[in-house]
Design a protein around this motif. Structure first.
Motif, short mmCIF file in Angstrom:
data_model
loop_
_atom_site.label_atom_id
_atom_site.label_comp_id
_atom_site.label_asym_id
_atom_site.label_seq_id
_atom_site.Cartn_x
_atom_site.Cartn_y
_atom_site.Cartn_z
N ARG A 238 22.71 84.47 0.89
CA ARG A 238 22.94 84.44 2.34
C ARG A 238 23.76 83.23 2.76
O ARG A 238 24.68 83.34 3.56
CB ARG A 238 21.58 84.45 3.06
N GLU A 239 23.46 82.05 2.24
CA GLU A 239 24.18 80.82 2.54
C GLU A 239 23.82 79.81 1.46
O GLU A 239 22.99 80.09 0.59
CB GLU A 239 23.81 80.27 3.93
N LEU A 240 24.44 78.62 1.51
CA LEU A 240 24.11 77.63 0.48
C LEU A 240 24.12 76.22 1.04
O LEU A 240 24.79 75.92 2.03
CB LEU A 240 25.05 77.74 -0.72
N ILE A 241 23.35 75.37 0.39
CA ILE A 241 23.39 73.93 0.59
C ILE A 241 23.45 73.29 -0.79
O ILE A 241 23.03 73.90 -1.78
CB ILE A 241 22.17 73.40 1.39
N GLY A 247 26.42 68.16 -8.73
CA GLY A 247 26.72 69.43 -9.38
C GLY A 247 25.65 70.47 -9.16
O GLY A 247 25.39 71.29 -10.05
N LEU A 248 25.01 70.46 -7.99
CA LEU A 248 23.88 71.34 -7.74
C LEU A 248 24.01 71.98 -6.36
O LEU A 248 24.31 71.30 -5.38
CB LEU A 248 22.57 70.53 -7.80
N ILE A 249 23.78 73.30 -6.29
CA ILE A 249 23.72 73.99 -5.01
C ILE A 249 22.47 74.87 -4.99
O ILE A 249 21.97 75.30 -6.04
CB ILE A 249 24.96 74.86 -4.73
N THR A 250 21.95 75.12 -3.80
CA THR A 250 20.83 76.03 -3.60
C THR A 250 21.33 77.20 -2.76
O THR A 250 21.81 77.01 -1.64
CB THR A 250 19.66 75.34 -2.90
N VAL A 251 21.23 78.40 -3.30
CA VAL A 251 21.64 79.61 -2.60
C VAL A 251 20.41 80.19 -1.92
O VAL A 251 19.38 80.42 -2.54
CB VAL A 251 22.26 80.63 -3.57
N LYS A 252 20.52 80.42 -0.62
CA LYS A 252 19.39 80.87 0.19
C LYS A 252 19.16 82.37 0.03
O LYS A 252 20.09 83.16 -0.09
CB LYS A 252 19.62 80.51 1.66
N SER A 253 17.87 82.74 0.07
CA SER A 253 17.48 84.13 -0.13
C SER A 253 17.89 85.01 1.05
O SER A 253 18.07 84.49 2.17
CB SER A 253 15.97 84.20 -0.33
N LYS A 263 24.14 95.03 -17.98
CA LYS A 263 23.60 95.89 -16.94
C LYS A 263 22.30 95.32 -16.38
O LYS A 263 21.31 96.03 -16.18
CB LYS A 263 23.38 97.31 -17.47
N GLY A 264 22.31 94.02 -16.16
CA GLY A 264 21.11 93.34 -15.67
C GLY A 264 21.17 93.06 -14.19
O GLY A 264 22.25 92.86 -13.61
N LEU A 265 20.00 93.06 -13.56
CA LEU A 265 19.88 92.79 -12.13
C LEU A 265 18.63 91.97 -11.89
O LEU A 265 17.55 92.28 -12.42
CB LEU A 265 19.80 94.10 -11.35
N LEU A 266 18.75 90.90 -11.09
CA LEU A 266 17.61 90.05 -10.77
C LEU A 266 17.60 89.79 -9.27
O LEU A 266 18.62 89.42 -8.69
CB LEU A 266 17.71 88.72 -11.55
N ARG A 267 16.44 90.01 -8.65
CA ARG A 267 16.26 89.75 -7.22
C ARG A 267 15.33 88.55 -7.07
O ARG A 267 14.24 88.54 -7.66
CB ARG A 267 15.68 90.97 -6.50
N ALA A 268 15.76 87.56 -6.29
CA ALA A 268 14.98 86.33 -6.18
C ALA A 268 15.08 85.76 -4.77
O ALA A 268 15.85 86.25 -3.94
CB ALA A 268 15.49 85.30 -7.20
N LYS A 269 14.29 84.74 -4.54
CA LYS A 269 14.36 84.00 -3.28
C LYS A 269 15.30 82.81 -3.47
O LYS A 269 16.26 82.91 -4.22
CB LYS A 269 12.95 83.60 -2.85
N ASP A 270 15.08 81.70 -2.78
CA ASP A 270 15.99 80.55 -2.90
C ASP A 270 16.19 80.20 -4.38
O ASP A 270 15.22 80.02 -5.12
CB ASP A 270 15.42 79.34 -2.16
N THR A 271 17.47 80.09 -4.78
CA THR A 271 17.80 79.88 -6.19
C THR A 271 18.71 78.67 -6.34
O THR A 271 19.69 78.53 -5.62
CB THR A 271 18.50 81.13 -6.77
N ASN A 272 18.35 77.80 -7.29
CA ASN A 272 19.12 76.59 -7.57
C ASN A 272 20.12 76.87 -8.69
O ASN A 272 19.76 77.42 -9.73
CB ASN A 272 18.20 75.44 -7.97
#
Length: 405
Positions: A238-241, A247-253, A263-272
């Motif tokens: 959704r967005e990132l900080i 060298g680190l970002i957090t992608v918002k869920s 053919k892999g798929l992973l669904r997660a919440k906030d991810t570093n």
């Protein structure tokens, strides 16, 4: 006193400098005017200078900026300076913060606005030493604002950021980038002749050039690629900080990670996402799917360079007809190898088979079966055999599927 008044003052006194908000040091090559020309145009021709030096100070007396040029023209009536090969220095708290270079500059209304064109370069002197390049820069000294309007690009030792518009707030070292914004990053060092290892695309972003903090609107699309440019993993959010210095970002869920090759798929919440270590991690529950295999856990750490994911708590792996539970798992999605530790339990629907051990290692098969070994560990297996009474001799032995260890 306006620039024009100062210039007339210079002509009368034949002085070379003024110590008022703007300082002008010049050597006059000549004014190519004549009585005949003036009678025809009724306007003075521009004055040509062999050297131009401008200096602006704040009301506090601190230096705000300086600008010099080896050759310039001044149009008296329009209060306009045209300069070649200008070089400028921006100051923050009376210390140099940025150096500016360009092919041409136009100083408008005695320094109210400065336009720089050509090969424009804005080099940070301290901090991350970011280099910002473009083809046109609009500089508004009174607002401490610099606007890069054509092909803005920012570089550090490993990264490049491109955007459609870049605005630098000089007094706060804040760079606002309008999108689409793309961050390209190389693992070792900046090498524009090679494809970047990582690319992240976002909407509008704000980047602090002093401490490296970064915040960007979505949608976020990140990719890790091989040397041929083939996508290995892709991340959407959704967005990132984050922070470019670390060298680190957090992608918002909500976050979706895909592995096209597997053919892999992973669904997660906030991810570093750690660019330096090339890892993805989350402290929240997630669910994944690779081929026919489902994987769940309370958190995860994916080591991208090793194609492995570690589930430190609440590991659950499920395939059609069987499932595995353990306290911790390590799974390589390239080789399908699995190491499960801590209260491992494998359940198969066939004959209600249950296998328990402290540690099992093996693989997840494409055909929907777990194959494990447990060297040096105690293993307990339980199998329920149902009796068949449909016209069969009760003494006949029924063939059972093998338990794979």
């Amino acid at each position: 006193m306006t620039f024009a008044e100062r210039f007339n003052h210079f002509r009368l006194l034949k002085s070379s400098t003024w110590i008022t908000p703007v300082i002008l040091s010049v050597l006059v090559l000549g004014c190519a005017s004549s009585t005949e020309n003036r009678s025809k145009t009724d306007a003075p021709l521009p004055f040509v200078f062999r050297k131009l030096e401008l200096e602006q100070k704040k009301s506090s007396g601190d230096i705000d900026w300086k600008l010099s040029s080896p050759e310039a023209r001044y149009e008296l009536t329009r209060r306009l300076v045209r300069a070649k090969r200008p070089v400028g220095v921006l100051y923050n708290k009376n210390k140099p913060s940025f150096e500016i270079k360009a092919d041409f500059a136009v100083v408008i209304n005695d320094g109210e606005q400065i336009m720089l064109e050509g090969d424009v370069q804005l080099q940070q002197i301290n901090g991350q030493k970011i280099l910002i390049k473009g083809e046109r820069l609009r500089w508004e000294p009174e607002l401490s604002r610099l606007i890069m309007e054509q092909q803005p690009r920012a570089f550090d030792d490993r990264s490049r950021i491109t955007a459609t518009l870049a605005i630098l707030q000089q007094d706060t070292n804040s760079l606002t980038l309008s999108g689409p914004v793309q961050l390209d990053r190389w693992q070792d060092k900046l090498a524009l002749t090679f494809k970047p290892d990582t690319a992240v695309r976002t909407g509008q972003a704000t980047w602090n050039l002093e401490d490296g903090s970064l915040k960007a609107n979505g949608p976020v699309l990140g990719q890790r690629r091989d040397q041929e440019g083939v996508v290995l993993e892709q991340l959407e959010g959704r967005e990132l900080i984050g922070n470019t210095q670390k060298g680190l970002i957090t992608v918002k869920s909500p976050v979706i990670v895909t592995m096209p090759k597997n053919k892999g798929l992973l669904r997660a919440k906030d991810t570093n996402w750690n660019f330096r270590k090339q890892t993805l991690s989350s402290n929240d529950p997630f669910e994944g799917l690779i081929n026919q295999t489902q994987i769940n856990g309370e958190s995860f750490l994916a080591e991208l360079n090793q194609s492995s994911v570690v589930i430190p708590e609440g590991c659950r792996i499920q395939q059609p007809g069987e499932q595995l539970q353990a306290r911790q798992c390590r799974w390589n999605w390239e080789t399908d190898e699995v190491l499960a530790t801590g209260g491992v339990r494998v359940e198969r629907e066939s004959n209600n088979q249950i296998t328990e051990a402290e540690t099992l290692s093996g693989s997840v098969g494409d055909e929907g079966s777990f194959t494990f070994t447990a060297p040096g560990n105690k293993v307990r297996s339980q199998v329920t055999i149902e009796e068949e009474t449909n016209d069969r001799d009760p003494n006949t032995k029924t063939s059972q599927p093998p338990v794979l260890f």
